[in-house]
Design a protein around this motif. Structure first.
Motif, PDB file in Angstrom:
ATOM      1  N   MET A  72       1.583   3.505   1.979  1.00  0.00           N
ATOM      2  CA  MET A  72       1.410   3.708   3.426  1.00  0.00           C
ATOM      3  C   MET A  72       2.773   3.563   4.067  1.00  0.00           C
ATOM      4  SD  MET A  72      -0.814   1.287   5.991  1.00  0.00           S
ATOM      5  CE  MET A  72      -0.637   1.466   7.767  1.00  0.00           C
ATOM      6  N   GLU A 118       0.843  -1.201   0.000  1.00  0.00           N
ATOM      7  CA  GLU A 118       0.000   0.000   0.000  1.00  0.00           C
ATOM      8  C   GLU A 118       0.877   1.249   0.000  1.00  0.00           C
ATOM      9  OE1 GLU A 118      -2.819   0.062   3.233  1.00  0.00           O
ATOM     10  OE2 GLU A 118      -3.599   2.027   2.682  1.00  0.00           O
ATOM     11  N   HIS A 123     -11.177  -9.236   6.349  1.00  0.00           N
ATOM     12  CA  HIS A 123      -9.945  -8.665   6.900  1.00  0.00           C
ATOM     13  C   HIS A 123      -9.922  -8.973   8.385  1.00  0.00           C
ATOM     14  CE1 HIS A 123      -9.553  -5.182   3.701  1.00  0.00           C
ATOM     15  NE2 HIS A 123      -9.542  -6.395   3.157  1.00  0.00           N
ATOM     16  N   GLY A 157      -6.077  -0.929   0.472  1.00  0.00           N
ATOM     17  CA  GLY A 157      -5.869  -0.231   1.710  1.00  0.00           C
ATOM     18  C   GLY A 157      -6.650   1.100   1.764  1.00  0.00           C
ATOM     19  N   TRP A 171      -0.879  -7.237  14.230  1.00  0.00           N
ATOM     20  CA  TRP A 171      -0.693  -5.772  14.134  1.00  0.00           C
ATOM     21  C   TRP A 171      -0.800  -5.191  15.532  1.00  0.00           C
ATOM     22  CZ3 TRP A 171      -4.126  -2.154  10.525  1.00  0.00           C
ATOM     23  CH2 TRP A 171      -3.575  -0.864  10.524  1.00  0.00           C
ATOM     24  N   ASN A 189     -12.200  -0.493  -0.557  1.00  0.00           N
ATOM     25  CA  ASN A 189     -11.533  -1.079   0.598  1.00  0.00           C
ATOM     26  C   ASN A 189     -12.245  -0.694   1.886  1.00  0.00           C
ATOM     27  OD1 ASN A 189      -9.059  -2.231   2.061  1.00  0.00           O
ATOM     28  ND2 ASN A 189      -9.137  -0.151   2.882  1.00  0.00           N
ATOM     29  N   GLU A 190     -12.576  -1.671   2.697  1.00  0.00           N
ATOM     30  CA  GLU A 190     -13.128  -1.455   4.055  1.00  0.00           C
ATOM     31  C   GLU A 190     -14.119  -0.298   4.102  1.00  0.00           C
ATOM     32  OE1 GLU A 190      -9.948  -1.302   6.985  1.00  0.00           O
ATOM     33  OE2 GLU A 190      -9.516  -3.415   6.682  1.00  0.00           O
ATOM     34  N   TRP A 217     -13.304   4.980   9.831  1.00  0.00           N
ATOM     35  CA  TRP A 217     -12.018   5.617   9.523  1.00  0.00           C
ATOM     36  C   TRP A 217     -11.812   5.799   8.024  1.00  0.00           C
ATOM     37  CZ3 TRP A 217     -12.785   0.742  11.505  1.00  0.00           C
ATOM     38  CH2 TRP A 217     -12.571  -0.311  10.621  1.00  0.00           C
ATOM     39  N   TYR A 220      -6.939  -8.524  11.866  1.00  0.00           N
ATOM     40  CA  TYR A 220      -5.599  -8.437  12.446  1.00  0.00           C
ATOM     41  C   TYR A 220      -5.674  -8.936  13.882  1.00  0.00           C
ATOM     42  CZ  TYR A 220      -4.406  -5.596   8.399  1.00  0.00           C
ATOM     43  OH  TYR A 220      -4.183  -5.155   7.112  1.00  0.00           O
ATOM     44  N   GLN A 278       1.173  -6.630   5.700  1.00  0.00           N
ATOM     45  CA  GLN A 278       1.536  -6.359   4.323  1.00  0.00           C
ATOM     46  C   GLN A 278       2.887  -7.005   4.018  1.00  0.00           C
ATOM     47  OE1 GLN A 278       1.041  -2.205   3.212  1.00  0.00           O
ATOM     48  NE2 GLN A 278      -0.918  -2.040   4.248  1.00  0.00           N
TER      49      GLN A 278
END
Ligand code: AHR
Length: 475
Positions: free
Chosen positions: A28, A26, A242, A70, A295, A172-173, A178, A244, A348
């Motif tokens: 990021m 990503e 997804h 992402g 994460w 994405n998401e 957020w 984490y 990632q």
């Protein structure tokens, strides 16, 4: 402790898709800038890609790499990243509060992907973006040479031939508060439906992944999947998952996270089956677990780099042995659900919650989780076969019946391959493998890195505390 593993290799559960070993890069943190791309680095090639990074990514034998996000994708205009680099705009990047210089864009990523030997899994912007912009991106990527203005633009940018992208994520998401321009289930289902319609018209061969929930604890989990599946059923091929995992100090509960992943997969699989039966449809919608990893949200506990910088070094995790053991358990869970999980992306690849971390101007360090991924990817392929694991359990805050072991068994080229871990931090587990003949050919034990162990009898495997292992048996 003692455990028994009985393998029934004649009972094949599913093919393990190559896409099971995919990843994610990503825009990021330092994933792109000083990650895969660092002009001036001593190993940089003529396009600025670090060859030392390419050298350690290639052995992972990844099928797809998801790009460009992402969360990043929800504010991204793909046109900012094409054409002469000197003319590209520098923008505020609102997902990660950084500066985006656009020195790497879609054409550069395609070139990097070809160098590494992976296929692109391209996410389109359904946050600030429109169906039209997404359709134009696919046209830019896949329209036949010289056929349209966008195909000619691609040619002008040095790429006359179509890229043949065959996998696209519809945003994405989009359920996450957020997310830039997050959506309600209905809002997302509508825009995903209309975008999917256009993308399939442009290229009927492209497979589409609709967003599922950002994780299984989202308040709209279930409602989201049902709404999206009902609305998009005819156009999509996969729905995403997804999740984490993190160790909050209760390592025993953390290590049982593979059981949470199992439950999450089964819940989504059941929802897909429910909507199929509601629609009376034979269509198979697969699961794309396209973000999973450990994460810790490093930034919360440490000085966080200043906003509006490029690159902004965020989420650079340092993984330990317990992380690697859970990680091996997550791979077991994905493999054991290969009848419905068709794509999975470790999130990632580099610098951001990653298998590897680079030093700008320096080397590349492989993290503990690199090794279970590397060896599972090279060995745990072929067909998932049935097995029965009889192993001790323990009680922890998360559950009463946490299993001390995770295990998955595959068969390829006449060889049985077993991925198995021991989650106890103090006791070995004596494992008795039965149901198959043959002899152990190879035993890899994971302890921060990966070691070759001495082969032994199948009834005599001693799994050391907090280890992951891959055993290959030739018949
Ligand atoms: O992988 C890091 C971030 O995690 C992604 O941008 C987002 O999709 C998820 O929340």
């Amino acid at each position: 402790m003692k455990a028994k593993l009985k393998i029934n290799k004649d009972k094949v559960i599913a093919k393990v898709e190559d896409a099971m070993y995919s990843s994610f890069v990503e825009h990021m943190g330092r994933a792109i800038y000083t990650g895969i791309y660092e002009p001036g680095h001593r190993t940089a090639d003529e396009e600025g890609f670090r060859k030392d990074v390419i050298d350690v990514v290639k052995p992972l034998a990844l099928e797809y790499v998801r790009y460009p996000g992402g969360n990043f994708v929800s504010g991204y205009n793909w046109r900012d990243g094409i054409g002469p680099k000197k003319d590209r705009p520098v923008r505020l990047e609102l997902a990660w509060e950084a500066i985006e210089t656009n020195q790497v864009g879609i054409d550069e990523f395609m070139s990097w992907a070809a160098k590494v030997g992976v296929k692109p899994m391209i996410a389109v912007n359904l946050g600030t973006g429109t169906p039209k912009e997404a359709a134009e991106l696919l046209e830019y990527l896949n329209a036949p040479k010289g056929s349209t203005s966008l195909a000619l633009l691609r040619e002008k940018n040095g790429h006359p031939e179509p890229y043949g992208v065959d996998l696209v994520c519809l945003g994405n998401e989009m359920d996450g508060p957020w997310q830039i321009c997050a959506k309600t289930p209905t809002e997302y289902a509508r825009i995903a439906h209309e975008t999917a319609k256009l993308l399939k018209r442009i290229d009927p061969n492209v497979k589409l992944v609709a967003c599922g929930s950002s994780n299984s604890s989202m308040p709209t989990f279930g409602l989201w999947e049902r709404t999206v599946l009902r609305e998009c059923w005819d156009y999509i091929d996969y729905i995403s998952l997804h999740n984490y995992y993190r160790d909050d100090g209760d390592t025993k509960s953390f290590l049982s996270g593979s059981q949470d992943m199992d439950r999450f997969i089964k819940e989504v699989r059941d929802i897909v089956a429910e909507i199929a039966s509601e629609k009376g449809s034979d269509k198979r919608i697969g699961l794309s677990f396209d973000e999973w990893n450990v994460w810790y949200h490093f930034r919360k506990e440490n000085n966080f780099p200043p906003k509006w910088t490029c690159p902004r070094a965020i989420e650079e995790e340092n993984y330990n042995q317990a992380d690697a053991v859970l990680f091996s358990g997550l791979i077991c869970s994905l493999l054991n659900n290969a009848d419905c999980v068709k794509i999975s992306c470790i999130a990632q690849l580099i610098n951001v919650l990653a298998l590897m971390i680079t030093v700008p101007g320096g080397g590349v360090e492989l993290k503990s989780i690199y090794y279970p991924f590397l060896h599972a990817s090279s060995l745990m392929r072929g067909k998932l076969v049935s097995c029965k694991l009889d192993c001790p359990t323990y009680e922890c805050k998360a559950r009463k019946d946490a299993s001390y072991m995770d295990c998955a068994v595959t068969e390829k080229d006449g060889k049985i391959r077993i991925l198995v871990n021991n989650k106890s931090d103090s006791e070995s587990i004596h494992l008795d493998i039965s149901g198959i003949g043959g002899r152990m050919e190879r035993w890899i034990e994971g302890k921060m890195t990966a070691l070759e162990k001495k082969v032994c009898k199948l009834s005599d495997v001693e799994l050391t505390p907090l280890s992951w292992n891959i055993i290959v048996i030739s018949e």
